[in-house]
Write a protein that holds these residues in place. Structure first.
Motif, PDB file in Angstrom:
ATOM      1  N   SER A 442       5.197  25.877  28.854  1.00 42.25           N
ATOM      2  CA  SER A 442       4.199  26.861  29.045  1.00 42.25           C
ATOM      3  C   SER A 442       4.097  27.507  27.746  1.00 42.25           C
ATOM      4  CB  SER A 442       4.939  27.466  30.108  1.00 42.25           C
ATOM      5  OG  SER A 442       5.158  27.075  31.519  1.00 42.25           O
ATOM      6  N   ARG A 443       2.941  28.012  27.454  1.00 39.81           N
ATOM      7  CA  ARG A 443       2.651  28.517  26.317  1.00 39.81           C
ATOM      8  C   ARG A 443       2.078  29.993  26.506  1.00 39.81           C
ATOM      9  NH1 ARG A 443       5.102  24.619  23.609  1.00 39.81           N
ATOM     10  NH2 ARG A 443       4.113  22.515  23.679  1.00 39.81           N
ATOM     11  N   SER A 444       2.718  31.204  25.772  1.00 41.74           N
ATOM     12  CA  SER A 444       2.218  32.268  25.882  1.00 41.74           C
ATOM     13  C   SER A 444       1.643  32.638  24.599  1.00 41.74           C
ATOM     14  CB  SER A 444       3.406  33.351  26.011  1.00 41.74           C
ATOM     15  OG  SER A 444       4.533  33.007  25.286  1.00 41.74           O
ATOM     16  N   CYS A 445       1.036  33.932  24.334  1.00 41.50           N
ATOM     17  CA  CYS A 445       0.335  34.289  23.060  1.00 41.50           C
ATOM     18  C   CYS A 445       0.513  35.618  22.935  1.00 41.50           C
ATOM     19  CB  CYS A 445      -1.168  33.700  23.158  1.00 41.50           C
ATOM     20  SG  CYS A 445      -2.115  34.308  24.501  1.00 41.50           S
ATOM     21  N   ILE A 446      -0.062  36.080  21.455  1.00 42.25           N
ATOM     22  CA  ILE A 446      -0.044  37.232  21.190  1.00 42.25           C
ATOM     23  C   ILE A 446      -1.494  37.630  20.776  1.00 42.25           C
ATOM     24  CG2 ILE A 446       0.643  39.096  19.343  1.00 42.25           C
ATOM     25  CD1 ILE A 446       3.136  37.607  18.697  1.00 42.25           C
ATOM     26  N   SER A 447      -1.904  38.837  21.190  1.00 38.82           N
ATOM     27  CA  SER A 447      -3.391  39.142  20.849  1.00 38.82           C
ATOM     28  C   SER A 447      -3.627  39.229  19.249  1.00 38.82           C
ATOM     29  CB  SER A 447      -4.001  40.547  21.548  1.00 38.82           C
ATOM     30  OG  SER A 447      -3.174  41.385  20.891  1.00 38.82           O
ATOM     31  N   ALA A 448      -5.004  39.125  19.071  1.00 36.91           N
ATOM     32  CA  ALA A 448      -5.408  39.084  17.607  1.00 36.91           C
ATOM     33  C   ALA A 448      -5.155  40.443  17.007  1.00 36.91           C
ATOM     34  CB  ALA A 448      -7.090  38.983  17.620  1.00 36.91           C
ATOM     35  N   ASP A 449      -4.829  41.536  17.543  1.00 36.39           N
ATOM     36  CA  ASP A 449      -4.588  42.819  16.866  1.00 36.39           C
ATOM     37  C   ASP A 449      -3.034  42.908  16.746  1.00 36.39           C
ATOM     38  OD1 ASP A 449      -4.439  43.379  19.238  1.00 36.39           O
ATOM     39  OD2 ASP A 449      -5.390  45.269  19.492  1.00 36.39           O
ATOM     40  N   ASP A 450      -2.262  42.007  17.545  1.00 33.45           N
ATOM     41  CA  ASP A 450      -0.890  41.923  17.692  1.00 33.45           C
ATOM     42  C   ASP A 450      -0.428  43.244  18.509  1.00 33.45           C
ATOM     43  OD1 ASP A 450      -0.634  39.911  15.809  1.00 33.45           O
ATOM     44  OD2 ASP A 450      -0.451  41.237  14.102  1.00 33.45           O
ATOM     45  N   ASN A 451      -1.207  43.660  19.424  1.00 33.96           N
ATOM     46  CA  ASN A 451      -0.889  44.785  20.294  1.00 33.96           C
ATOM     47  C   ASN A 451      -0.230  44.349  21.642  1.00 33.96           C
ATOM     48  OD1 ASN A 451      -1.312  46.930  18.482  1.00 33.96           O
ATOM     49  ND2 ASN A 451      -3.266  46.923  18.803  1.00 33.96           N
ATOM     50  N   TYR A 452      -0.778  43.171  22.180  1.00 28.83           N
ATOM     51  CA  TYR A 452      -0.635  42.671  23.685  1.00 28.83           C
ATOM     52  C   TYR A 452      -0.005  41.238  23.479  1.00 28.83           C
ATOM     53  CZ  TYR A 452      -3.838  46.365  24.425  1.00 28.83           C
ATOM     54  OH  TYR A 452      -4.372  47.849  24.344  1.00 28.83           O
ATOM     55  N   VAL A 453       0.710  41.017  24.840  1.00 30.06           N
ATOM     56  CA  VAL A 453       1.306  39.634  24.737  1.00 30.06           C
ATOM     57  C   VAL A 453       0.716  39.030  26.282  1.00 30.06           C
ATOM     58  CG1 VAL A 453       3.313  38.212  25.458  1.00 30.06           C
ATOM     59  CG2 VAL A 453       3.276  39.747  23.478  1.00 30.06           C
ATOM     60  N   ALA A 454       0.105  37.909  26.271  1.00 28.01           N
ATOM     61  CA  ALA A 454      -0.295  37.371  27.493  1.00 28.01           C
ATOM     62  C   ALA A 454       0.538  36.180  27.906  1.00 28.01           C
ATOM     63  CB  ALA A 454      -1.912  36.697  27.386  1.00 28.01           C
ATOM     64  N   ALA A 455       1.167  36.085  29.045  1.00 27.16           N
ATOM     65  CA  ALA A 455       1.896  35.053  29.712  1.00 27.16           C
ATOM     66  C   ALA A 455       1.636  34.583  31.139  1.00 27.16           C
ATOM     67  CB  ALA A 455       3.509  35.453  29.660  1.00 27.16           C
ATOM     68  N   GLY A 456       1.507  33.358  31.483  1.00 28.57           N
ATOM     69  CA  GLY A 456       1.080  33.009  32.809  1.00 28.57           C
ATOM     70  C   GLY A 456       2.486  32.595  33.411  1.00 28.57           C
ATOM     71  N   SER A 457       2.288  32.572  34.904  1.00 32.51           N
ATOM     72  CA  SER A 457       3.350  32.275  35.693  1.00 32.51           C
ATOM     73  C   SER A 457       3.291  31.253  36.664  1.00 32.51           C
ATOM     74  CB  SER A 457       3.635  33.771  36.429  1.00 32.51           C
ATOM     75  OG  SER A 457       4.476  33.762  37.333  1.00 32.51           O
ATOM     76  N   ALA A 458       4.381  30.809  37.269  1.00 32.79           N
ATOM     77  CA  ALA A 458       4.434  29.871  38.276  1.00 32.79           C
ATOM     78  C   ALA A 458       3.462  30.067  39.423  1.00 32.79           C
ATOM     79  CB  ALA A 458       5.781  29.417  38.521  1.00 32.79           C
ATOM     80  N   ASP A 459       3.288  31.234  39.805  1.00 34.57           N
ATOM     81  CA  ASP A 459       2.638  31.609  40.964  1.00 34.57           C
ATOM     82  C   ASP A 459       1.155  31.861  40.688  1.00 34.57           C
ATOM     83  OD1 ASP A 459       2.361  33.947  39.411  1.00 34.57           O
ATOM     84  OD2 ASP A 459       3.251  35.294  41.080  1.00 34.57           O
TER      85      ASP A 459
END
Length: 508
Positions: A442-459
């Motif tokens: 499962s891959r998460s990521c950092i935004s282009a401006d390094d201010n946010y993190v996005a991560a998916g969930s099993a639900d």
């Protein structure tokens, strides 16, 4: 019928014996009476004779009775012997039938043996022909190898001459770059934001500010089966996706339409990367290989073989776009030369690697392992530089910030940690009660401006954290199955996510 006749004969014989017995008793009775009367007075001699005769008569009757009983027993034994004979005759008939069947089966097997013998003779002759062809092929291969060595020697000589000319050109180019850098230092300093200078493909400098996504713009049924890998082209709004259907597809994020499909992969796509110039797309596959496509023509440039288990992670150096690193479940990390198309270094470690990335300077490999540790490797020597215990369970994802100073790690313990690349100290931990990591990839990521993190969930939800505040600023709900991958555009928006059903959502 014969048994009935025998029974009737036995009955008739018994009746005749009884009749004879009665007749003899009747015949001897008057004589006995007549003899007893006149001789009663004649003394004991006649009386003794009469008693002897009577005793003899009784013995004759007893012997007759014994003979009758013996006759009945012998008749019964005769009937039993006849029944046994009939039974044995039936068994003999059955045995004869089985013998006939066995003879037929033997004939069939003999014919089959003859046929197989002929086939074996044919195979032996074919084997001899193949051996002769093999010897001929070996001879041709040896001659081709000798010719190849000669060509390689000539090519190396030519390359050395080209390298000398290239060194002269590089020296002139470096002088020009030094002059250009000296003239543009002031301009770079003015446009620098937070220590990072952004560059587009054309070389123009810009700063990207990401927005918090809250609306699903497109919902694309991209792949049959799961979609485990999505990535944006550099400084572009095109999405590259790979799925369980063994296809790699390129999408327009603005319209949600399919731009191109790249074929040739022989297994499920588990990870993707793209060179900094957007010319080559590289896929890690469950078929133990890596596939390199030319993004313009759509043709396979290389098939990188060497791993002996499924390849689960791949990344390319942003410094030169030449070195590709991959990790597989054979407990190895390999470094590939993309220009030559072969492996130049192999790192072996006891714990499988689930995710990896290359540092901004192209000198260090960052790897996340099943044992929960984050490790740093020297890309040239393959030696372990440093390691840290990042998670209590397996690391599933690594994402490097755009300035290269922070790396995001996600683990099966449902934590998302931010590490300082220089000191490997934790500078932030992100968690949420409803956010559960769905798989080992499962891959998460950092935004282009390094201010946010996005991560998916099993639900099926996607959580957006603010790095500075360490809290959730948005929760996206559109997927109906586990979210496997998140990828943020280098232009700041949109955010793309994919799930186990092969659906890709873009968010703005």
């Amino acid at each position: 019928a014969q048994e009935e006749i025998a029974i009737e004969a036995i009955k008739h014989a018994v009746k005749a014996l009884r009749k004879r017995h009665l007749l003899e008793e009747g015949a001897h009775g008057p004589a006995f009476i007549a003899l007893t009367r006149p001789f009663a007075s004649q003394g004991s001699e006649w009386k003794e004779k009469a008693e002897n005769l009577e005793l003899e008569l009784q013995q004759c009757y007893k012997a007759q009775a014994r003979l009758s009983e013996q006759l009945v027993v012998e008749v019964a034994e005769s009937r039993a012997s006849k029944a046994l004979a009939v039974e044995k005759e039936a068994g003999l008939t059955k045995t004869q039938n089985e013998l006939t069947q066995a003879r037929d089966e033997c004939s069939r097997l003999a014919a089959l043996l003859e046929e197989n013998t002929k086939g074996l003779d044919l195979l032996i002759s074919e084997n001899k022909d193949l051996k002769a062809q093999l010897e001929e092929t070996k001879q041709r291969a040896n001659s081709a190898e000798a010719e190849n060595r000669m060509l390689v020697d000539r090519w190396m000589l030519q390359k050395m001459q080209d390298a000398e000319r290239l060194n002269e050109a590089n020296a002139l180019y470096e002088d020009m770059l030094d002059q250009l850098k000296a003239s543009s230092i002031t301009q770079h300093a003015r446009q620098q934001v937070d220590g990072v200078v952004r560059r587009s493909e054309e070389g123009a400098e810009y700063y990207v500010e990401s927005t918090v996504p809250d609306t699903c713009k497109h919902k694309i049924p991209a792949h049959e089966g799961g979609c485990a890998a999505i990535i944006f082209e550099n400084n572009s709004d095109k999405i590259v996706s790979g799925g369980q259907d063994q296809a790699v597809k390129i999408w327009d994020a603005n319209t949600g339409s399919l731009s191109r499909t790249l074929y040739g992969c022989l297994g499920s796509v588990l990870d993707l990367t793209i060179t900094y110039d957007n010319r080559s797309v590289i896929a890690a596959s469950s078929s133990n290989n890596l596939y390199v496509w030319d993004a313009i023509s759509g043709r396979v440039r290389h098939t990188l073989t060497g791993h002996i288990d499924k390849v689960c992670a791949v990344d390319v150096s942003k410094f030169s776009s030449r070195h590709v690193v991959s990790a597989a479940y054979d407990r190895t990390i390999k470094v590939w030369d993309l220009n030559k198309g072969y492996c130049i270094n192999t790192i072996i470690f006891h714990s499988n690697c689930n995710a990896l990335c290359v540092s901004m300077d192209g000198l260090t490999i960052c790897s996340g392992h099943v044992d929960g540790n984050l490790r740093m490797w020297d890309i040239q020597t393959g030696k372990l530089v440093s390691e840290v215990a990042a998670h209590s369970l397996a690391v599933t994802s690594l994402s490097l910030s755009r300035n290269g100073n922070v790396i995001l790690t996600s683990g099966r313990d449902n934590l998302h940690n931010l590490f300082d690349m220089r000191s490997l100290e934790v500078c932030g931990t992100l968690r949420a009660s409803g956010n559960r990591v769905a798989s080992n990839w499962s891959r998460s990521c950092i935004s282009a401006d390094d201010n946010y993190v996005a991560a998916g969930s099993a639900d099926g939800s996607v959580s957006i954290w603010s790095i500075s505040k360490a809290n959730i600023v948005s929760t996206l709900k559109e997927h109906t199955s586990s979210v496997l991958c998140c990828s943020w555009s280098g232009l700041g928006k949109p955010l793309a996510t994919s799930d186990r059903n092969g659906v890709i959502c873009t968010w703005t």
